[in-house]
Scaffold this active site. Structure first.
Site: not given
Ligand code: SAM
Length: 184
Positions: A68, A92, A132
């Site tokens: 996380d 992202d 983002k």
């Molecule tokens: N840039 C990536 C790609 O090109 O494959 C796509 C990313 S996707 C839009 C957003 C990601 O943020 C998700 O996989 C989600 O699990 C992750 N995410 C959200 N909250 C998070 C956190 N607290 N810690 C780690 N990852 C997190």
């Protein structure tokens, strides 16, 4: 092929801002399924580390961490995987959308603040940052926070994401720690 359409967004952003260069050490926060990691590895050829709550299918030459990004203890795992400082931090990360604009914005800003905190700990002086953010009423506050840490900070809306109008990127170039003023 790339694992995510967002890979093309990173390519476009990098063509414009040259945030990632050959040989750079890159940290990608919220990296699953790994499209940005693929692009970052192609451009840099150097050390690339990705972090996500979800497991990421292996990518040649890329280190992945299932953690996380908002948890303070994740920083240790990142530092260990980087084995030094990063030239670039990209993020992202996105919350699970609730459909409530205000709530989704607040959660997105929380993630972006965590990304900025990690960037402050791991970036080399002069390093670059890309994050983002979903638009909303605290977007400009967040941009100001980035501005304090980078010589140049701006918001950017790439052509590929103009239709999903909630999505913005903040670009920070030239990381620095502001000098402590006497009396502070
Ligand atoms: N840039 C990536 C790609 O090109 O494959 C796509 C990313 S996707 C839009 C957003 C990601 O943020 C998700 O996989 C989600 O699990 C992750 N995410 C959200 N909250 C998070 C956190 N607290 N810690 C780690 N990852 C997190």
């Amino acid at each position: 092929g790339y694992r995510a359409r967002s890979a093309f967004k990173l390519q476009q952003i990098n063509q414009r801002f040259r945030l990632i260069r050959r040989g750079d050490a890159v940290l990608d926060l919220g990296a699953a399924p790994g499209g940005w990691l693929q692009v970052a590895k192609e451009i840099s050829g150097g050390r690339v580390v990705g972090v996500d709550l979800l497991a990421i299918e292996p990518i040649d030459g890329v280190t992945t961490i299932k953690a996380d990004i908002t948890a303070p203890e994740t920083l240790e795992l990142i530092v260990e995987a980087l084995g030094g400082k990063a030239d670039v931090v990209i993020c992202d990360a996105a919350p699970n959308l609730s459909g409530n604009w205000t709530l989704d914005h607040a959660r997105s800003i929380d993630l972006s603040r965590s990304a900025l905190r990690v960037a402050e700990s791991v970036l080399k002086p002069g390093g670059n940052f890309l994050v983002k953010v979903f638009q909303g009423d605290t977007f400009l506050d967040y941009l100001s926070e980035v501005r304090v840490r980078f010589r140049r900070a701006q918001s950017h809306s790439p052509a590929a994401s103009r239709k999903e109008s909630a999505e913005m990127y903040v670009v920070g170039q030239g990381f620095f720690i502001p000098p402590v003023k006497a009396g502070d």
